[in-house]
Design an enzyme around this catalytic site. Structure first.
Site, short mmCIF file in Angstrom:
data_model
loop_
_atom_site.label_atom_id
_atom_site.label_comp_id
_atom_site.label_asym_id
_atom_site.label_seq_id
_atom_site.Cartn_x
_atom_site.Cartn_y
_atom_site.Cartn_z
N THR A 46 0.23 1.32 -8.35
CA THR A 46 -1.04 0.79 -7.86
C THR A 46 -2.17 1.11 -8.82
O THR A 46 -2.99 0.25 -9.16
CB THR A 46 -1.35 1.37 -6.47
OG1 THR A 46 -0.28 1.09 -5.58
CG2 THR A 46 -2.64 0.79 -5.92
N TYR A 109 1.97 -7.75 2.45
CA TYR A 109 1.49 -9.03 2.98
C TYR A 109 2.50 -9.67 3.93
O TYR A 109 2.20 -9.88 5.10
CB TYR A 109 1.11 -10.01 1.86
CG TYR A 109 0.48 -11.27 2.41
CD1 TYR A 109 -0.81 -11.23 2.95
CD2 TYR A 109 1.17 -12.47 2.46
CE1 TYR A 109 -1.38 -12.36 3.51
CE2 TYR A 109 0.60 -13.61 3.01
CZ TYR A 109 -0.67 -13.55 3.53
OH TYR A 109 -1.22 -14.66 4.08
N TYR A 135 8.04 4.01 -1.83
CA TYR A 135 6.59 4.23 -1.86
C TYR A 135 6.01 3.71 -0.56
O TYR A 135 5.98 2.50 -0.32
CB TYR A 135 6.01 3.53 -3.08
CG TYR A 135 4.51 3.63 -3.27
CD1 TYR A 135 3.73 4.56 -2.58
CD2 TYR A 135 3.86 2.78 -4.15
CE1 TYR A 135 2.36 4.64 -2.77
CE2 TYR A 135 2.49 2.85 -4.37
CZ TYR A 135 1.75 3.77 -3.67
OH TYR A 135 0.39 3.84 -3.87
N ARG A 140 -2.29 0.00 2.03
CA ARG A 140 -2.28 -1.08 1.04
C ARG A 140 -1.38 -2.24 1.46
O ARG A 140 -1.67 -3.39 1.18
CB ARG A 140 -1.77 -0.54 -0.30
CG ARG A 140 -2.70 0.40 -1.01
CD ARG A 140 -3.60 -0.36 -1.97
NE ARG A 140 -4.36 0.54 -2.82
CZ ARG A 140 -5.15 0.15 -3.80
NH1 ARG A 140 -5.27 -1.13 -4.09
NH2 ARG A 140 -5.82 1.03 -4.53
N LYS A 164 7.48 8.56 -2.10
CA LYS A 164 6.07 8.90 -2.30
C LYS A 164 5.37 8.58 -0.99
O LYS A 164 5.30 7.42 -0.59
CB LYS A 164 5.48 8.08 -3.45
CG LYS A 164 3.98 8.27 -3.62
CD LYS A 164 3.40 7.35 -4.68
CE LYS A 164 1.88 7.48 -4.75
NZ LYS A 164 1.28 6.55 -5.74
N ILE A 206 2.49 12.42 -6.78
CA ILE A 206 2.25 11.31 -7.70
C ILE A 206 0.76 11.04 -7.61
O ILE A 206 0.27 10.56 -6.59
CB ILE A 206 3.11 10.08 -7.35
CG1 ILE A 206 4.59 10.44 -7.56
CG2 ILE A 206 2.73 8.88 -8.21
CD1 ILE A 206 5.57 9.35 -7.20
#
Length: 294
Positions: A46, A109, A135, A140, A164, A206
């Site tokens: 990201t 999405y 992740y 997000r 993560k 991270i």
């Protein structure tokens, strides 16, 4: 065997003012990280603005990173997508480029059910031999990977080794640690939660913070691993003002501004990200001075 232990930097992708990737600055940033003790490079995540890189650029950035790092520390390549076929393609190409591991964000999405997430990640993992970190960043993606799904994947799929965790939900992460029976490598995805997640058995972080403070972020982890929990906690708390400033606008706008202040990159971003608002930039500069970076 964990892909890495300690502080992995979610490295930015420097851009020229015309929007092209600035490889000269990228090399400078990678050397800065390695010289200052970062334990791993996480490229095209990201923070690396992967969502606005073309597939060709994405893979070229990974290749360049692998070649420049030259085996000195692990390189973990972000190859996730909301399209399973695309994630397979990027993952296979990153493996060919010599990456040491992969970071797969949950589909965004279009989202997915937990069974859909399992099928997605398993299909990508079955297409490569590299170790994989999931992740989880629902803020997000709009999609949460449930702890049970993480554990199921790590138990069923040999090369899915950890996650993560950037859900901001410490209770969820504690539940994951409790049910994982040591089979899931957990990394903090939030710089303000490094020590709490280490205390739950986490392997490291991270980190966005590590872009500007690689030595200090490494030390937060290393002190904890060395048994100095009090010292680790102090390092964490000392960094809190800067951590908050680095997220006062959407990542990676502030961290690119911070690197520009340090003379390490020109701060250029790809649309739709835009330059930092002056008031927030002043807040960031103050935090960096307080932390001793300027």
């Amino acid at each position: 065997m964990s892909i890495f232990k300690g502080s992995g930097v979610a490295v930015v992708t420097p851009m020229c003012d015309n929007g092209e990737v600035n490889y000269e600055q990228f090399a400078k940033l990678l050397e800065f990280q390695i010289t200052n003790g970062t334990d791993a490079i996480i490229v095209c995540g990201t923070t690396g603005e992967s969502s606005t890189l073309t597939h060709e650029e994405h893979l070229e950035v990974i290749r360049y990173c692998v070649e420049t790092v030259a085996g000195r520390i692990p390189v973990v390549a972000g190859t996730g997508s909301n399209c399973t076929e695309t994630a397979v393609y990027l993952s296979q190409e990153a493996e060919k480029a010599g990456a040491d591991g992969l970071l797969l964000v949950s589909p965004y999405y279009n989202k997915a059910t937990q069974n859909g997430l399992y099928a997605h990640f398993r299909m990508v993992a079955d297409s490569v031999k590299l170790p994989i970190l999931l992740y989880n960043v629902p803020g997000r993606t709009g999609c949460n990977i449930a702890p049970e799904t993480v554990v199921r994947l790590c138990r069923d799929v040999e090369n899915i080794v950890g996650v993560k965790e950037a859900s901001n939900n410490i209770s969820q992460i504690a539940h994951l640690a409790a049910i994982s029976d040591g089979k899931v490598d957990i990394y903090s995805g939030n710089d303000d939660q490094i020590v709490p997640i280490l205390s739950l058995g986490g392997k490291g972080v991270i980190s966005v913070l590590a872009n500007v403070a690689p030595r200090q972020t490494h030390e937060i982890c290393q002190k904890f691993f060395d048994g100095d929990a009090e010292g680790s906690c102090k390092c964490q708390l000392d960094a809190m003002e800067l951590c908050n400033a680095l997220f006062c606008e959407v990542n990676p706008i502030p961290v690119k501004k911070a690197l520009e202040m340090m003379g390490l990159c020109n701060g250029a971003l790809r649309m739709p990200l835009t330059r930092m608002e002056p008031a927030n930039a002043a807040r960031l500069e103050k935090a960096m001075k307080t932390y001793g970076l300027l």
